[in-house]
Write a protein that holds these residues in place. Structure first.
Motif, short mmCIF file in Angstrom:
data_model
loop_
_atom_site.label_atom_id
_atom_site.label_comp_id
_atom_site.label_asym_id
_atom_site.label_seq_id
_atom_site.Cartn_x
_atom_site.Cartn_y
_atom_site.Cartn_z
N ASN A 115 -48.30 -48.89 -79.37
CA ASN A 115 -49.75 -49.05 -79.35
C ASN A 115 -50.39 -47.67 -79.20
O ASN A 115 -50.21 -47.00 -78.19
N ALA A 116 -51.14 -47.25 -80.21
CA ALA A 116 -51.69 -45.89 -80.22
C ALA A 116 -52.80 -45.69 -79.21
O ALA A 116 -53.22 -44.55 -78.99
N ASP A 117 -53.28 -46.75 -78.59
CA ASP A 117 -54.29 -46.61 -77.54
C ASP A 117 -53.66 -46.42 -76.16
O ASP A 117 -54.37 -46.41 -75.16
N ASP A 118 -52.34 -46.30 -76.12
CA ASP A 118 -51.63 -45.98 -74.88
C ASP A 118 -50.97 -44.62 -75.06
O ASP A 118 -49.82 -44.52 -75.48
N PRO A 119 -51.68 -43.54 -74.77
CA PRO A 119 -51.15 -42.19 -75.06
C PRO A 119 -49.82 -41.89 -74.39
O PRO A 119 -48.96 -41.24 -74.98
N GLU A 120 -49.63 -42.36 -73.17
CA GLU A 120 -48.37 -42.07 -72.48
C GLU A 120 -47.20 -42.79 -73.14
O GLU A 120 -46.10 -42.23 -73.24
N ALA A 121 -47.41 -44.03 -73.58
CA ALA A 121 -46.36 -44.73 -74.30
C ALA A 121 -46.01 -44.00 -75.58
O ALA A 121 -44.84 -43.87 -75.96
N VAL A 122 -47.04 -43.49 -76.27
CA VAL A 122 -46.80 -42.73 -77.51
C VAL A 122 -46.00 -41.47 -77.21
O VAL A 122 -45.05 -41.14 -77.93
N LEU A 150 -59.82 -41.49 -75.92
CA LEU A 150 -60.05 -40.39 -74.99
C LEU A 150 -60.78 -40.87 -73.76
O LEU A 150 -60.46 -40.47 -72.63
N LYS A 151 -61.77 -41.74 -73.94
CA LYS A 151 -62.51 -42.29 -72.79
C LYS A 151 -61.58 -43.12 -71.91
O LYS A 151 -61.59 -43.00 -70.67
N LYS A 152 -60.76 -43.93 -72.53
CA LYS A 152 -59.83 -44.77 -71.76
C LYS A 152 -58.88 -43.91 -70.93
O LYS A 152 -58.68 -44.15 -69.74
N TYR A 153 -58.31 -42.90 -71.58
CA TYR A 153 -57.27 -42.13 -70.89
C TYR A 153 -57.87 -41.19 -69.84
O TYR A 153 -57.30 -41.02 -68.77
N SER A 154 -59.02 -40.62 -70.14
CA SER A 154 -59.65 -39.75 -69.14
C SER A 154 -60.05 -40.55 -67.91
O SER A 154 -59.86 -40.09 -66.78
#
Length: 1010
Positions: free
Chosen positions: A473-480, A534-538
């Motif tokens: 899932n590209a909206d989970d940067p750490e998983a990516v 970016l908003k989600k991860y920040s």
């Protein structure tokens, strides 16, 4: 399963080692001891007794095991531990509290032991099957779609063997009461960590965490156990996906740059196409993570290929192209400094060497320029990577690697993807592992994936080479980032391909000017509501205390300032230098300005001693005790005067030569099969005589490949990009088979220099000739190549220097049809000795290989000789040109048929036959000299191809330019047709007879007017 089989063996009648576990045979005395490793009581006497009768007759042994377990559960084997736990869990509380096991064991074990033993066996088998089901099919229920609309595998069906609801436990013969029972874990899972048993509830929880979260892993189709175990360990080990605060801050900084770069372009050029990365901004930190991890493993050169989406962002934030050089591309007033057409900004490539900040090591990054034809660049990248590995002696791919980026629709739909995968394990083509990154927009242009592919995933093509596929899932940067880290480690460990499927979305349309709501209204309603990654991860990192809001805002402002300063600087750029975007520079071959160091070409002949040495070596067997085929021995004796000698002589010891023959250079090629000798008694033992010429000579490589044109020609083209001092030849089985590689020919070979200022000296060998072999084995379609040749038919070129070299420098490629072995040799040697590189198209002979007149002497190859662009008439007509009534110009095999017919009709003084060996660029100067020699003769162009094919449409206007339109140029040949040739032998011969009669009928054109 081995531990579980040991348990089953104990419960059914004996220990896994085959020893008796209770008493000696016939009730005799026996030594017993508890073997915790084997989980059974070993005995010094042989024999075995059924487990149930043994339990019934020796409850004292079971009590002994039970008391040992009560003292410390580790005193017994895991199988006994699980056994006693399950019995205790199913007992009433009063019984469970008893210290003596008589009631517990005799009442619940001995009385019900057959059913209980069977139940334990079945339940453990069921749990092992459940674990395997998650490993195989867990990805089908993984939470991969950031939008929550589609299932990534296009199927809402949930596999019945995955425990998504409690009632599904019944599939395994289990129920809710079993959730707190402990089960022995098989050795094919790592979910236990340090534990070898876990309650069923925890087993399911850990499996869901590993396989059903934001990462879906496809790997159980791989037929290598060690590789499967490696992947299981990477994704199942509890707590393995951890990141330090520093790593999270780096990820955030990279995500800021990726996102704000696109935002900046959108603000400044809102009406320009740029094919932005919005919706998959995580691609930039993903690529940088792959490069960082690979750099730490020793990689120092990465060759990349990608489509247009996100290219500018990759150039800016991965390759680190100067931002002002990117921004100035949007200026409509920017003038082009280089010759040629240039290309749009989102097709351009780049070559850059820099320091990797994470590893503090040098790394060279090359992003290949490519056309809009999706996936066409894949084999080109692989070819260049293979070439760099070859030149650096990197036989294991530890220094040079390739990364390919794909779109989901193209990855599933374009056949060249399969062709490229199919090369990945071949000896002459492997790059020792490529990391594929699929930007899965879940849409192809405007096409819903549910009607765009038949496979569940767009990545299923990778399964053919046992490449693991990591969906994320590209909206989970750490998983990516974790998936990218594992992918890089996989490539380092196993040197095999791996695929990362970034399941994302496209925030805008196919390009920024497109309105996607017309065709995907529901998807784009959700996208407009979707919060930016970016908003989600920040927010996540701020909540964790990894960064503060102020630090985040400062990082954003810092990059925005960099963009603004580059934008201001870009306004000073007035001239566009495409050379600054070159993806494959040759700094030692050209001058600093990218120009040839000279504009001349030395003669291509060789001294007779060298020719003799080459011929003797090529026609011998340099290895001892090497038995060749008897027919092959006689063929070798003929080699010196044959066409086979030409490529051998072409570069001898001065450059590296690589010949790639479709469908078997080693076994079936008419032109090059004898370049590799096979021992008739030892399998796989071969000999290449040309590698035994001199000490320290350049290597001479002859390659077999898969039966592919598109992929393999692209690969060889990429190989030729890496080094100008290598002669790379690709030979088709038959000339017309190049048409399945037309994309490579049109988009790269013909126009590559014009678009990307990229020289390339690849040679295409295309067998050609009308010999009654039918429509598909006759024509190499010369008309197609000539139509794409850029020389002006209506202008006679004027040059102050070497006419031949100047003309070659101005052309986009060279097209020849050699009628002698010597000329074939000379054109190959000229190809490598020119001070620049141009693609060379050679229509090679078929029947001429055995034609008694198609031979050359050593005099034709002697020192001081060179390629003949035109071969004048060499008979009586040349001695008395004023008596010649007709001059027939031709090319290739038809010359020998014309010469034979002329001799039979005794017209050698009246008709001159001139061979055009180089068709493009057209030898205006030499044709003019011949025309002026035969002033009173009529001019005829004769070809064996049909009138609407072959060379006629190309040569006719150029002949007219030579004669200033004062004389006609008559056509002799076959009539127009749809098919290149007839399949009927009689018709073929009748056609030949008909145009031969016309060619030598001196009154054939009297009274006719063009």
């Amino acid at each position: 399963m081995s531990q579980f089989r040991a348990l089953a063996g104990v419960l059914r009648g004996g220990c896994a080692g085959g020893g008796q576990w209770l008493r000696g045979s016939r009730g005799g005395p026996a030594r017993r001891w508890v073997d915790s490793r084997r989980g059974c009581s070993s005995t010094s006497s042989a024999g075995a007794a059924p487990v149930l009768s043994a339990v019934a007759s020796s409850s004292s042994y079971v009590e002994e095991m039970y008391f040992a377990w009560l003292e410390d559960h580790k005193n017994v084997h895991e199988s006994w531990d699980a056994f006693f736990r399950n019995i205790q869990a199913s007992s009433p509380s009063g019984e469970a509290g008893e210290r003596r096991p008589s009631a517990l064991l005799q009442g619940r074990v001995l009385s019900h032991s057959p059913d209980m033993a069977q139940k334990v066996v079945e339940d453990h088998l069921a749990v092992h099957t459940l674990i395997r089901a998650y490993q195989i099919r867990g990805h089908h229920v993984a939470q991969l779609d950031p939008l929550g609309i589609l299932e990534a595998d296009l199927d809402s069906f949930v596999p019945s063997d995955l425990i998504t609801t409690i009632d599904k436990l019944g599939f395994y013969g289990l129920d809710e009461s079993d959730l707190d029972r402990s089960f022995q874990l098989p050795p094919t899972t790592f979910i236990g960590g340090e534990n070898t048993t876990l309650p069923l509830r925890e087993i399911i929880r850990r499996l869901e965490t590993s396989y059903c979260g934001h990462i879906g892993v496809e790997f159980m189709f791989i037929n290598n156990v060690d590789q499967c175990q490696w992947i299981r360990q990477k994704f199942e080990t509890p707590g393995i996906m951890q990141f330090t605060s520093a790593e999270k801050r780096t990820l955030l900084a990279r995500l800021i740059r990726s996102t704000r770069f696109e935002d900046f372009l959108a603000r400044k050029w809102s009406s320009e196409k740029r094919f932005g990365l919005e919706g998959c901004e995580v691609l930039i930190p993903a690529l940088k993570t792959i490069i960082d991890k690979s750099s730490s493993a020793g990689i120092d050169s990465v060759i990349m290929g990608m489509p247009h989406r996100g290219r500018l962002n990759v150039l800016a934030n991965v390759i680190r192209k100067d931002l002002d050089q990117i921004f100035c591309q949007f200026d409509p007033k920017l003038e082009a400094a280089d010759e040629g057409s240039g290309d749009v900004k989102y097709h351009l490539g780049m070559y850059h060497e820099r320091i990797n900040r994470e590893t503090d090591k040098n790394i060279t990054l090359s992003l290949m320029a490519n056309p809009s034809h999706l996936e066409a660049v894949d084999p080109v990248v692989q070819g260049k990577a293979k070439a760099e590995q070859f030149y650096r002696g990197d036989t294991q791919g530890k220094k040079v690697m390739s990364i390919l980026m794909h779109g989901d629709a193209a990855f599933a739909g374009q056949g060249v993807v399969y062709e490229t995968f199919h090369l990945s394990e071949l000896p002459s083509y492997t790059t020792h592992g490529t990391i594929h990154v699929v930007v899965n927009n879940q849409i192809g242009f405007t096409t819903d994936p549910r009607v765009a592919r038949s496979s569940p995933y767009p990545t299923d093509v990778a399964r053919v080479v046992n490449a693991p596929i990591f969906h994320v899932n590209a909206d989970d940067p750490e998983a990516v980032m974790y998936v990218c880290r594992v992918a890089a480690e996989w490539r380092t460990t196993f040197n095999k391909d791996v695929v990362i499927d970034l399941v994302c979305y496209r925030r805008f349309g196919h390009n920024e000017m497109d309105e996607p709501m017309f065709t995907q209204p529901l998807m784009y309603k959700q996208i407009r509501r979707q919060e930016h990654v970016l908003k989600k991860y920040s927010d996540k990192l701020i909540a964790e205390g990894v960064v503060t809001l102020q630090e985040f805002e400062e990082e954003v402002a810092k990059y925005d300032k960099i963009c603004e300063e580059a934008y201001t600087s870009s306004k000073d750029e007035k001239i566009l230098h495409i050379r600054h975007w070159l993806d494959s520079p040759w700094p030692d071959f050209f001058t600093a300005e990218g120009e040839p160091k000279s504009m001349s070409c030395v003669p291509t002949g060789l001294e007779e001693e060298v020719l003799q040495h080459i011929g003797q070596t090529a026609s011998s067997v340099p290895l001892e005790d090497f038995k060749i085929h008897p027919v092959g021995a006689s063929r070798l004796a003929e080699l010196v005067n044959a066409w086979l000698f030409a490529p051998i002589n072409s570069c001898w010891a001065s450059c590296w030569l690589r010949i790639r023959r479709e469908e078997g250079t080693f076994h079936g090629a008419p032109l090059h099969r004898h370049h590799v000798l096979h021992d008739q008694e030892v399998d796989k033992r071969i000999c290449v005589p040309m590698n035994h010429l001199w000490d320290n000579q350049a290597p001479y490589t002859v390659c077999n490949s898969s039966l592919s044109e598109y992929g393999v020609l692209g690969f060889e083209l990429g190989f030729a990009m890496a080094n100008p001092n290598a002669l790379i030849l690709w030979e088709a089985q038959f000339g017309d088979f190049h048409n399945t590689a037309q994309c490579i020919i049109d988009q790269f070979i013909s126009s590559g220099q014009a678009k990307w200022v990229r020289n390339n000296g690849i040679v295409l060998l295309l067998p050609h000739g009308m010999e009654g072999m039918g429509p598909e084995h006759s024509s190499a379609r010369p008309e197609r190549f000539l139509q794409m040749s850029k020389d002006d038919p209506d202008h006679f070129p004027e040059y102050s220097g070497d006419f031949e070299v100047q003309q070659l420098y101005d052309c986009n490629w060279i097209v020849v049809n050699c009628s002698t072995p010597a000329n074939y040799c000379h054109v190959l040697r000229r190809q490598i000795l020119l001070p620049f590189r141009k693609p060379l198209i050679i229509f090679t002979p078929k029947s001429l290989l055995r034609h008694p007149d198609a031979r050359s002497s050593f005099d034709d190859l002697a020192k001081g000789t060179k390629f003949k662009r035109l071969i004048p008439d060499q008979g009586p007509a040349n001695q008395t040109p004023d008596q010649v009534k007709r001059v027939i110009f031709c090319t290739g095999k038809v010359y020998y048929e014309l010469a034979k017919e002329r001799k039979q009709q005794n017209l050698e003084r009246e008709i001159a036959i001139i061979r055009l060996e180089q068709i493009s660029p057209f030898p205006f100067d030499q044709v003019r000299a011949e025309v002026e020699k035969y002033t009173s003769a009529e001019l005829v162009w004769c070809q064996e191809e049909h009138k609407n094919m072959g060379y006629y449409d190309y040569v006719r206007p150029r002949f007219l330019t030579v004669v200033a339109n004062k004389k006609p140029v008559w056509y002799v040949g076959r009539d127009p047709a749809a098919a290149p040739a007839t399949g009927n032998k009689s018709t073929h011969l009748n056609e030949l007879r008909r145009f031969m009669d016309t060619a030598f009928n001196l009154s054939a054109f009297q009274g006719k007017d063009l």
